[in-house]
Design a protein around this motif. Structure first.
Motif, PDB file in Angstrom:
ATOM      1  N   VAL A 100      -3.095  75.903  46.934  1.00 44.32           N
ATOM      2  CA  VAL A 100      -2.735  76.333  47.991  1.00 44.32           C
ATOM      3  C   VAL A 100      -3.372  75.450  48.417  1.00 44.32           C
ATOM      4  CG1 VAL A 100      -3.546  78.800  49.162  1.00 44.32           C
ATOM      5  CG2 VAL A 100      -2.911  79.122  47.079  1.00 44.32           C
ATOM      6  N   ALA A 101      -2.757  75.375  49.824  1.00 48.05           N
ATOM      7  CA  ALA A 101      -2.804  74.690  50.857  1.00 48.05           C
ATOM      8  C   ALA A 101      -3.322  75.704  51.998  1.00 48.05           C
ATOM      9  CB  ALA A 101      -2.158  73.375  51.430  1.00 48.05           C
ATOM     10  N   CYS A 102      -4.148  75.910  52.660  1.00 49.62           N
ATOM     11  CA  CYS A 102      -4.416  75.932  54.355  1.00 49.62           C
ATOM     12  C   CYS A 102      -4.078  75.856  55.593  1.00 49.62           C
ATOM     13  CB  CYS A 102      -5.767  77.114  54.109  1.00 49.62           C
ATOM     14  SG  CYS A 102      -5.763  78.487  55.293  1.00 49.62           S
ATOM     15  N   PHE A 103      -3.713  76.002  56.497  1.00 54.23           N
ATOM     16  CA  PHE A 103      -3.069  76.151  57.572  1.00 54.23           C
ATOM     17  C   PHE A 103      -3.750  76.869  58.969  1.00 54.23           C
ATOM     18  CE2 PHE A 103      -1.704  75.410  61.560  1.00 54.23           C
ATOM     19  CZ  PHE A 103      -1.207  73.936  61.990  1.00 54.23           C
ATOM     20  N   VAL A 104      -5.111  76.765  59.702  1.00 54.59           N
ATOM     21  CA  VAL A 104      -5.365  77.567  61.287  1.00 54.59           C
ATOM     22  C   VAL A 104      -5.064  77.220  61.826  1.00 54.59           C
ATOM     23  CG1 VAL A 104      -7.102  79.339  61.521  1.00 54.59           C
ATOM     24  CG2 VAL A 104      -6.921  77.970  58.944  1.00 54.59           C
ATOM     25  N   GLY A 105      -4.457  77.926  62.550  1.00 48.47           N
ATOM     26  CA  GLY A 105      -4.427  77.183  64.368  1.00 48.47           C
ATOM     27  C   GLY A 105      -3.020  78.266  65.080  1.00 48.47           C
ATOM     28  N   MET A 106      -3.632  78.826  66.475  1.00 52.29           N
ATOM     29  CA  MET A 106      -2.769  79.375  67.090  1.00 52.29           C
ATOM     30  C   MET A 106      -1.136  78.474  67.539  1.00 52.29           C
ATOM     31  SD  MET A 106      -4.965  80.629  70.472  1.00 52.29           S
ATOM     32  CE  MET A 106      -5.664  81.577  70.236  1.00 52.29           C
ATOM     33  N   VAL A 107       0.090  78.418  67.449  1.00 50.50           N
ATOM     34  CA  VAL A 107       1.186  78.435  67.283  1.00 50.50           C
ATOM     35  C   VAL A 107       1.516  77.898  68.849  1.00 50.50           C
ATOM     36  CG1 VAL A 107       3.997  78.114  67.237  1.00 50.50           C
ATOM     37  CG2 VAL A 107       2.371  79.977  65.608  1.00 50.50           C
ATOM     38  N   LYS A 108       0.714  76.687  69.178  1.00 52.80           N
ATOM     39  CA  LYS A 108       1.439  75.770  70.157  1.00 52.80           C
ATOM     40  C   LYS A 108       1.054  74.028  70.010  1.00 52.80           C
ATOM     41  CE  LYS A 108      -3.805  75.690  70.797  1.00 52.80           C
ATOM     42  NZ  LYS A 108      -5.349  75.773  72.138  1.00 52.80           N
ATOM     43  N   PRO A 109       1.868  73.524  71.089  1.00 54.37           N
ATOM     44  CA  PRO A 109       2.084  72.190  70.669  1.00 54.37           C
ATOM     45  C   PRO A 109       0.325  71.141  70.314  1.00 54.37           C
ATOM     46  CG  PRO A 109       3.192  72.581  72.721  1.00 54.37           C
ATOM     47  CD  PRO A 109       2.285  73.625  72.241  1.00 54.37           C
ATOM     48  N   ASP A 110       0.071  71.491  71.035  1.00 52.88           N
ATOM     49  CA  ASP A 110      -1.184  70.972  70.339  1.00 52.88           C
ATOM     50  C   ASP A 110      -1.707  70.596  68.568  1.00 52.88           C
ATOM     51  OD1 ASP A 110      -1.855  70.369  72.922  1.00 52.88           O
ATOM     52  OD2 ASP A 110      -3.558  72.035  73.365  1.00 52.88           O
ATOM     53  N   LYS A 111      -1.228  71.931  68.468  1.00 54.97           N
ATOM     54  CA  LYS A 111      -1.595  72.264  66.426  1.00 54.97           C
ATOM     55  C   LYS A 111      -0.435  71.375  65.930  1.00 54.97           C
ATOM     56  CE  LYS A 111      -5.257  74.809  67.388  1.00 54.97           C
ATOM     57  NZ  LYS A 111      -6.854  74.400  67.280  1.00 54.97           N
ATOM     58  N   ASP A 112       0.607  70.775  66.884  1.00 55.09           N
ATOM     59  CA  ASP A 112       1.604  69.959  65.998  1.00 55.09           C
ATOM     60  C   ASP A 112       2.299  71.478  64.670  1.00 55.09           C
ATOM     61  OD1 ASP A 112       4.012  68.809  65.775  1.00 55.09           O
ATOM     62  OD2 ASP A 112       2.527  66.966  65.033  1.00 55.09           O
ATOM     63  N   PHE A 113       2.399  72.228  64.972  1.00 53.90           N
ATOM     64  CA  PHE A 113       3.363  73.830  64.078  1.00 53.90           C
ATOM     65  C   PHE A 113       4.431  73.136  63.436  1.00 53.90           C
ATOM     66  CE2 PHE A 113       0.469  77.162  64.293  1.00 53.90           C
ATOM     67  CZ  PHE A 113       0.572  77.421  63.106  1.00 53.90           C
ATOM     68  N   LEU A 114       5.388  72.410  63.898  1.00 57.98           N
ATOM     69  CA  LEU A 114       6.632  71.484  63.300  1.00 57.98           C
ATOM     70  C   LEU A 114       5.900  70.550  62.631  1.00 57.98           C
ATOM     71  CD1 LEU A 114       8.499  71.340  67.221  1.00 57.98           C
ATOM     72  CD2 LEU A 114       8.602  72.782  65.237  1.00 57.98           C
TER      73      LEU A 114
END
Length: 402
Positions: free
Chosen positions: A209-223
């Motif tokens: 399991v890999a976990c990612f935490v963060g708001m969906v915004k460009p700073d987090k580079d969700f893509l």
């Protein structure tokens, strides 16, 4: 005063007087800055200081934990970027509560703290919580018009301090670096008690399991995070599941602001990318959660794909919870993660996935990370550093001057 990133802080001797500190910030949501405001306010309160937080918006999610710690909390309701009636209310609170120091957080908190301090003999500190960004035109005007009322700037990273020196050229000798810190015992308590995630989400025991935490915004580079997920899902040897915790940032905007359309468009791009992933049942999108520590603690790896950030609290929490961390390169992260290979300098999904797999297999990394946090980033370290900065700006009562 600055914090040496390679030397643990020494406790600051108490000055013998209790300080009255007012913090001004936009909200107390689930972001890293907000979490740090809460824990340091509680830490300062535990040291005997009076601490109050003035919110520019009504906050239901985390107000209770602040009040439960005895921290005074005012919740206002801003209706525009510069809400003059709100500013008048804030100035009245400053007049009546008589703080020894006002500390703004985030851009709007900095702005309102400075405006609230105008005409009053109270020191005002601004905060820098990120790096490598540019202000919008309206923000630039507001910043240039009000920055003179800042007596100093507290950055939570060396990268942020470098940016602050450009933004506050007259304050180059009043830029202070105080790294974030966390309540290690509390994080470890929550991590040890965490259970049930795999059963709830239907994740097999043999899966990683890999976990990612963060708001969906460009700073987090969700893509990039989505493409890294794709690379993990394509692994033939071991099945991977990926957990995403966080929601689009525009959901927290309480007034029309520049950039909302851009954020909305970015969220749509992210949704489209998620829709193309294979093995959709292995991707778990949980939205915002108060159980971030518990979710990370039950994961094999935590990963971050940020482009810019300050000092990431969630990384400290993962390290303390015993979860290996992999990150892209930004801000001070290369000073924080103890192994060079944990920081991926290429913004490439396959390189990220390879580092995540390596981290999941490293049996010694979890303890190395815990040791680093205990030495450099406990809550006591952060409060010690912040108290020392405050001492530089709060006048000592007569008879106590050195």
């Amino acid at each position: 005063m600055t914090v040496n990133p390679t030397t643990p802080l020494q406790p600051v001797k108490p000055a013998g007087t209790r300080k009255r500190i007012m913090i001004v910030c936009p909200s107390l949501g689930f972001g890293g800055a907000e979490t740090q405001i809460i824990v340091t306010a509680i830490g300062m309160k535990a040291r005997g200081h009076e601490v109050a937080i003035y919110l520019l918006s009504t906050e239901k999610d985390r107000a209770d934990e602040v009040r439960a710690a005895g921290v005074t909390l005012w919740e206002d309701n801003r209706n525009s970027r510069l809400d003059l009636p709100l500013l008048q209310r804030l100035r009245r609170v400053v007049r009546d509560w008589k703080p020894d120091l006002i500390h703004g957080y985030l851009f709007d908190g900095n702005l309102y703290a400075r405006l609230a301090g105008m005409g009053r003999k109270v020191p005002v500190l601004s905060a820098e919580r990120s790096s490598d960004y540019a202000l919008r035109p309206a923000q630039t005007v507001a910043h240039l018009a009000s920055r003179w009322r800042s007596d100093g700037v507290v950055a939570n990273s060396w990268a942020g301090a470098a940016l602050a020196k450009q933004m506050y050229p007259s304050l180059k000798n009043h830029i202070h670096v105080t790294w974030n810190g966390i309540d290690v015992a509390e994080v470890q308590r929550r991590a040890a008690a965490a259970s049930g995630m795999r059963e709830t989400l239907g994740i097999p025991e043999q899966a990683k399991v890999a976990c990612f935490v963060g708001m969906v915004k460009p700073d987090k580079d969700f893509l990039l995070a989505v493409e890294t997920t794709r690379a993990l899902l394509q692994q033939a040897d071991t099945p991977w599941h990926v957990i995403f915790v966080g929601a689009p940032i525009y959901q927290f905007m309480t007034y029309a602001a520049g950039g909302a359309a851009e954020m909305d468009s970015y969220a749509e791009q992210v949704e489209a990318a998620f829709a193309t992933l294979p093995l959709q049942q292995n991707v778990h999108r949980l939205g915002n959660s108060k159980q971030v520590i518990e979710l990370m603690a039950q994961s094999d790896v935590f990963f971050s794909t940020s482009v810019r950030e300050g000092f990431p609290n969630v990384v400290l929490e993962a390290m303390t919870a015993g979860v290996p961390v992999v990150s892209t390169a930004y801000s001070d992260i290369q000073m924080i993660l103890p192994q060079p290979w944990q920081v991926v300098t290429e913004r490439d999904s396959h390189t990220m996935a390879a580092a995540i797999i390596r981290a999941a297999e490293d049996k010694e990394l979890a303890q190395i990370q815990k040791d680093w946090v205990n030495q450099h980033a406990t809550l006591d370290c952060a409060v010690d550093a912040l108290e020392a900065v405050y001492e530089l700006y709060i006048p000592r009562p007569a008879g106590l001057a050195s």
